[in-house]
Design a protein around this motif. Structure first.
Motif, mmCIF file in Angstrom:
data_model
loop_
_atom_site.group_PDB
_atom_site.id
_atom_site.type_symbol
_atom_site.label_atom_id
_atom_site.label_comp_id
_atom_site.label_asym_id
_atom_site.label_seq_id
_atom_site.Cartn_x
_atom_site.Cartn_y
_atom_site.Cartn_z
ATOM 1 N N LEU A 51 26.592 50.754 17.909
ATOM 2 C CA LEU A 51 27.875 51.276 18.651
ATOM 3 C C LEU A 51 29.113 50.599 17.865
ATOM 4 N N VAL A 54 35.491 48.284 18.375
ATOM 5 C CA VAL A 54 36.652 48.785 19.296
ATOM 6 C C VAL A 54 37.823 48.234 18.692
ATOM 7 N N LEU A 70 34.120 48.449 28.537
ATOM 8 C CA LEU A 70 33.707 48.697 27.078
ATOM 9 C C LEU A 70 32.584 47.410 26.783
ATOM 10 N N LYS A 71 32.871 46.311 27.267
ATOM 11 C CA LYS A 71 32.098 45.287 26.867
ATOM 12 C C LYS A 71 30.733 45.348 27.545
ATOM 13 N N PHE A 75 29.813 47.858 23.971
ATOM 14 C CA PHE A 75 31.009 47.895 22.814
ATOM 15 C C PHE A 75 31.341 46.433 22.483
ATOM 16 N N GLU A 76 31.752 46.128 21.192
ATOM 17 C CA GLU A 76 32.225 44.831 20.871
ATOM 18 C C GLU A 76 33.859 44.980 20.527
ATOM 19 N N ARG A 361 29.425 55.586 25.052
ATOM 20 C CA ARG A 361 28.417 54.907 24.701
ATOM 21 C C ARG A 361 27.117 55.922 24.366
ATOM 22 N N GLN A 365 25.375 56.292 20.822
ATOM 23 C CA GLN A 365 24.126 55.300 20.805
ATOM 24 C C GLN A 365 23.125 56.155 19.908
ATOM 25 N N ARG A 370 27.353 53.750 12.779
ATOM 26 C CA ARG A 370 28.095 53.518 13.848
ATOM 27 C C ARG A 370 29.407 54.326 13.882
ATOM 28 N N TRP A 373 28.539 60.390 15.844
ATOM 29 C CA TRP A 373 28.643 60.555 17.219
ATOM 30 C C TRP A 373 28.102 62.114 17.602
#
Length: 431
Positions: A51, A54, A70-71, A75-76, A361, A365, A370, A373
């Motif tokens: 992912l 961000v 997001l977390k 997502f980080e 996501r 994914q 990364r 999409w």
């Protein structure tokens, strides 16, 4: 070389991405690449999907909800931008974000950021979104302040079609509206005739004087909420408005916190009509009423009426009634909200934001790289072209409110000459 690398090198070397792409090399850019090896870094996960990292622009209520969502989806969030260092630092500590800044380039050039979420005042959105696309970042953003700004965003998105560029109207992702659109396509209401929307709630103004008070900066019910409704109706009906008529009012020009020489110019009441699709004698008739002078419970109701029945979304629930039936039936109930409570954000938007993050996501994914999409999971999302259409309708409604006439919706196909008025004045002086 990828679009992202070209854009990052171009920004660092103070040259355009187009020129860099055409030359393919330059001594300055090669030097930058040696000094910044992270520009050439490939991040992959053996046997697992990645992912994107961000970067979030904004410190308002949307950012406070977005980051935990997001977390929760994996997502980080690596970076946060705020209008001041103090704002950014405070929220970054609260949400556990490792890097914060008040300089936009620090987020855009962050080595771990590949997806940028922009939730800032409309007057600043275009600048950040266009620059982000230019250096190869995927973008999710809020509306621009003007149609000209929206057109510049469209131009950037067209130049980098391989990048994700969507508007953050979360109502399209709300399950009630996803189900409503499906039922409309299946013919639940027959031939669609009328759409009626009511949104009532408390004041949209901030606690201090800011952009929400200024009509020219994108404040007001029409721009803030009406724009999402205009986009939603286009999504539900599959058509666009060609003529509009509207009325805007500011019933509270001052309050206890905004007084003295300060005056509110943004609207707190708006009523407009749209003729969508077909001709003046056919198509769908839409009426929208927005009133933000009502303390208490928030009202969000969207009703579509056709030749065979009607559908109505009240909040996050969907009801339907066919002609001849005795009453409404609940077609989709409220699934409840298990995330953080945010009093400033209505439930429809809150649920829609959660669904949008889940779709993001899913679209990322499926790829090991990364920055790649898939279109499918976010196919319902509004594009920058949709954003331009919405802003064009908003400005047409404002013109109608000023002159009292029906206004045609004409989407610009090229950016207007900024010196056009000056040239006309010079020509008149010569004559």
């Amino acid at each position: 070389m990828s679009t992202r690398r070209i854009g990052e090198l171009a920004l660092i070397c103070k040259t355009s991405a187009v020129d860099f792409c055409q030359t393919g090399r330059s001594s300055a850019c090669l030097k930058c690449r040696r000094n910044r090896p992270w520009l050439e870094r490939e991040v992959t996960a053996s046997g697992s999907a990645m992912l994107p990292g961000v970067g979030v622009f904004g410190t308002g209520s949307t950012a406070r909800v977005l980051v935990p969502l997001l977390k929760a989806e994996g997502f980080e969030v690596h970076a946060l931008w705020g209008r001041s260092e103090e704002e950014a630092c405070c929220l970054a500590k609260e949400l556990g974000i490792p890097f914060h800044t008040s300089r936009s380039d620090d987020v855009l050039l962050h080595q771990d950021v590949d997806l940028v979420c922009i939730y800032i005042p409309p007057s600043m959105t275009r600048q950040i979104a266009v620059k982000a696309l230019g250096i190869g970042k995927n973008v999710v953003c809020e509306k621009a302040a003007t149609a000209v700004d929206a057109f510049k965003m469209v131009t950037a998105a067209r130049y980098y079609p391989q990048l994700l560029s969507i508007m953050g109207n979360t109502l399209r992702f709300l399950p009630a509206f996803v189900a409503m659109r499906k039922l409309l396509v299946e013919g639940y209401v027959g031939e669609l005739q009328v759409c009626d929307v009511r949104v009532y709630g408390p004041s949209l103004l901030d606690q201090s004087y800011g952009w929400t008070c200024e009509e020219l900066m994108g404040g007001g019910g029409l721009h803030t909420v009406g724009s999402t409704i205009i986009d939603l109706l286009s999504y539900l009906t599959g058509s666009r408005a060609h003529r509009v008529h509207g009325l805007l009012r500011t019933f509270v020009p001052q309050n206890d916190l905004i007084r003295g020489i300060r005056h509110v110019t943004s609207d707190d009441f708006c009523f407009f009509q749209m003729l969508m699709g077909g001709t003046s004698s056919s198509g769908v008739c839409c009426t929208v009423t927005l009133n933000f002078n009502m303390p208490g419970s928030f009202v969000h109701e969207v009703m579509v009426v056709g030749s065979a029945g009607r559908l109505v979304a009240r909040g996050t629930e969907l009801y339907g009634q066919r002609n001849g039936s005795k009453g409404e039936e609940l077609l989709l109930g409220d699934s409840g909200w298990v995330g953080p409570e945010v009093k400033e954000m209505p439930l429809p938007r809150l649920h829609g934001l959660s669904s949008m993050v889940k779709a993001l996501r899913q679209c990322f994914q499926a790829h090991e790289e990364r920055r790649s999409w898939a279109r499918g999971p976010v196919a319902m999302a509004p594009t920058f072209e949709d954003g331009l259409y919405v802003q064009t309708v908003v400005e047409a409604v404002k013109r109608s409110s000023s002159n009292g006439e029906w206004e045609c919706v004409e989407i610009m196909s090229q950016e207007p000459d900024p010196n056009h008025n000056l040239c006309e004045a010079l020509q008149r002086n010569k004559n």
